[in-house]
Design a protein around this motif. Structure first.
Motif, mmCIF file in Angstrom:
data_model
loop_
_atom_site.group_PDB
_atom_site.id
_atom_site.type_symbol
_atom_site.label_atom_id
_atom_site.label_comp_id
_atom_site.label_asym_id
_atom_site.label_seq_id
_atom_site.Cartn_x
_atom_site.Cartn_y
_atom_site.Cartn_z
ATOM 1 N N GLU A 24 28.127 9.943 2.518
ATOM 2 C CA GLU A 24 27.744 8.957 3.681
ATOM 3 C C GLU A 24 28.615 7.580 3.721
ATOM 4 O O GLU A 24 28.848 7.054 4.386
ATOM 5 C CB GLU A 24 26.137 8.816 3.537
ATOM 6 N N ILE A 25 28.418 7.264 2.186
ATOM 7 C CA ILE A 25 29.219 5.959 2.039
ATOM 8 C C ILE A 25 30.804 6.070 2.609
ATOM 9 O O ILE A 25 31.438 5.091 2.856
ATOM 10 C CB ILE A 25 29.108 5.695 0.512
ATOM 11 N N ASP A 26 31.528 7.387 1.935
ATOM 12 C CA ASP A 26 32.629 7.193 2.577
ATOM 13 C C ASP A 26 32.990 7.237 4.101
ATOM 14 O O ASP A 26 33.742 6.598 4.402
ATOM 15 C CB ASP A 26 33.281 8.576 1.775
ATOM 16 N N ALA A 27 31.836 8.011 4.631
ATOM 17 C CA ALA A 27 32.022 8.157 6.107
ATOM 18 C C ALA A 27 31.848 6.473 6.741
ATOM 19 O O ALA A 27 32.454 6.230 7.647
ATOM 20 C CB ALA A 27 30.993 8.958 6.476
ATOM 21 N N GLU A 28 30.917 5.931 6.188
ATOM 22 C CA GLU A 28 30.678 4.415 6.654
ATOM 23 C C GLU A 28 31.784 3.854 6.318
ATOM 24 O O GLU A 28 32.192 2.687 7.389
ATOM 25 C CB GLU A 28 29.307 3.887 5.988
ATOM 26 N N LEU A 29 32.422 3.645 5.143
ATOM 27 C CA LEU A 29 33.761 2.882 5.090
ATOM 28 C C LEU A 29 34.802 3.031 6.039
ATOM 29 O O LEU A 29 35.225 2.261 6.618
ATOM 30 C CB LEU A 29 34.172 3.102 3.560
ATOM 31 N N VAL A 30 35.105 4.273 6.485
ATOM 32 C CA VAL A 30 36.049 4.701 7.196
ATOM 33 C C VAL A 30 35.677 4.226 8.529
ATOM 34 O O VAL A 30 36.391 3.941 9.208
ATOM 35 C CB VAL A 30 36.280 6.472 7.356
ATOM 36 N N ARG A 31 34.477 4.307 8.925
ATOM 37 C CA ARG A 31 33.922 4.099 10.323
ATOM 38 C C ARG A 31 34.265 2.546 10.524
ATOM 39 O O ARG A 31 34.805 2.090 11.743
ATOM 40 C CB ARG A 31 32.542 4.364 10.635
#
Length: 457
Positions: free
Chosen positions: A272-279
């Motif tokens: 979830e952290i990885d996805a939030e950074l990308v978003r």
């Protein structure tokens, strides 16, 4: 913070200055410099009507009784009052001031140490350019144009930072206002074209992610680059272990998002952290992923870098002082020592997959230091594994809680007592981050504390 710093507009407003002598004259001159209409009151200090309607009152009679009388009268007229050298009678206090025309820096110690405020003012006077106010005026003259031509707030912030740190600023400070204006017009036009090009393509230019180490907890141990990025970030995704004192150094309007986990309590998964950074980076934000210690030492920073690179997004890494270095130094423990330890190993008590690493316990041999991260809940297991690998029960250990912070606590003892040292009464269930140091050097923590104990006694 006991006193809220405010900048009070006194232009064309009445200010009453009570008393005679140099102190009263200085207050009157200061109020006039801010555009106030100064009324001197040298008698009738107790006349409430003499104060009514004033924006502020300064009292400097030099007499304790007269000062108190004037302060009561001003307060009865609902006028905020400052009494020279009598902080107990003040509604507001006067800071030490660095005046650069439109740029004003105010320094206060809340009346506790005026000399300290003066020293700080002198230091700032020496480093702040005399023409800083001219730079502020240049920025003010472009505010309307920038607001009208640059729609996206991150792009506006980039342009303003370019103004105050780039070629235009250097020209202003050198006295070339006309040249600075030409450069700023060019910067504004280039920023407008970039935004228009992005709008035509129907895509927002990507931002950037900075994977930043916050250090072990003391805000003064932030790197200069980390401190700068906290002021530039649109959003800061931070670990739970990053203390409020460090988050307080972020830009006031930055979005603070608590992620990560503490003592096994998961708020965000790593995916979830990885996805939030990308978003967020795809949306054009400047994002700081703020990690306790160093992001590449048990911080999973490498996984976040991989996720951003897979997405084709820009990412940079800013190292921090890792816990082993910061905590050991603060506790007076040299991780290596010519007579005691020729090597040091950073280990974690439990791997990401939950399994135990069976290799590192054998390192607890003579002449080797172990710095064990995330070992508080595994203290009994760590003790058992080290003893089983051949370490002596008398091997010194040190447990450092909240290392480098004001509430740092250090406990030392033999390896055989490790489980007892990490739990009550020394460390409670709500303990802060804990680092365990195993090896002969750990005994030096107690040695470092002895002079302080002797001095205290």
């Amino acid at each position: 913070m006991r006193h809220l710093p405010l900048f009070f507009d006194l232009q064309d407003r009445r200010v009453v200055v009570v008393g005679q002598g140099p102190a009263a004259a200085r207050r009157a001159a200061l109020a006039r410099s801010a555009g106030a209409e100064v009324e001197r009151l040298e008698a009738g200090f107790d006349d409430v009507e003499a104060y009514r309607g004033a924006a502020a009152a300064f009292v400097a009679t030099g007499d304790a009784d007269a000062d108190a009388t004037a302060a009561r009268a001003a307060r009865s007229a609902a006028v905020p009052v400052n009494v020279v050298d009598r902080p107990a009678l003040c509604d507001f206090i006067m800071p030490a001031i660095v005046d650069r025309d439109d740029v004003v820096v105010a320094i206060s110690t809340g009346g506790a140490a005026p000399v300290l405020a003066t020293v700080l003012r002198q230091r700032l006077e020496a480093i702040l350019p005399e023409r800083l106010g001219a730079l502020a005026r240049l920025a003010k003259s472009f505010r309307a144009q920038v607001g009208a031509l640059i729609a996206e707030p991150p792009h506006r912030r980039t342009l303003w930072r370019r103004l105050v740190e780039g070629p235009a600023a250097q020209l202003v400070l050198a006295g070339d206002d006309a040249g600075a204006r030409r450069v700023m017009l060019g910067e504004l036009d280039a920023a407008r074209r970039r935004e228009q090009d992005a709008a035509r393509r129907g895509a927002t230019p990507p931002g950037i992610a900075h994977i930043v180490g916050a250090g072990p907890g003391d805000p003064d141990l932030l790197t200069l680059r980390a401190a700068q990025l906290l002021q530039e970030a649109d959003a800061i995704l931070h670990d739970d272990l990053v203390p409020p004192a460090i988050l307080a150094r972020a830009r006031r309007d930055a979005e603070l998002v608590a992620v990560g986990k503490r003592n096994g309590r998961v708020r965000w998964t790593q995916a979830e952290i990885d996805a939030e950074l990308v978003r967020r980076v795809r949306a054009g934000q400047t994002v700081v992923r703020l990690k306790a210690g160093d992001p590449f030492v048990f911080g999973r920073g490498g996984e976040e870098v991989e996720a951003l690179r897979r997405a084709g997004l820009p990412v940079a890494v800013v190292p921090g002082i890792t816990a082993a270095l910061g905590c050991a130094a603060s506790a007076g423990i040299p991780l290596t020592h010519r007579r005691l330890a020729s090597a040091v190993t950073f280990v974690t008590a439990r791997r990401a997959d939950g399994r135990q690493d069976e290799r590192w316990p054998a390192l607890a041999a003579e002449g080797h230091t172990l710095a064990i991260y995330m070992g508080a809940t595994e203290a009994a297991s760590v003790r058992h594994r080290l003893l089983a690998a051949g370490a002596s029960p008398s091997t010194p250990v040190a447990i450092v809680e909240n290392g480098t912070r004001p509430d740092e606590r250090v406990s030392t003892g033999p390896l055989g007592d490790l489980a007892r040292l990490v739990v009550p009464p020394t460390f409670r269930g709500d303990a802060g981050p804990i680092l365990i140091i195993v090896g002969e050097v750990a005994a030096l923590a107690a040695a470092a504390a002895q002079p302080l104990l002797a001095e205290a006694s």
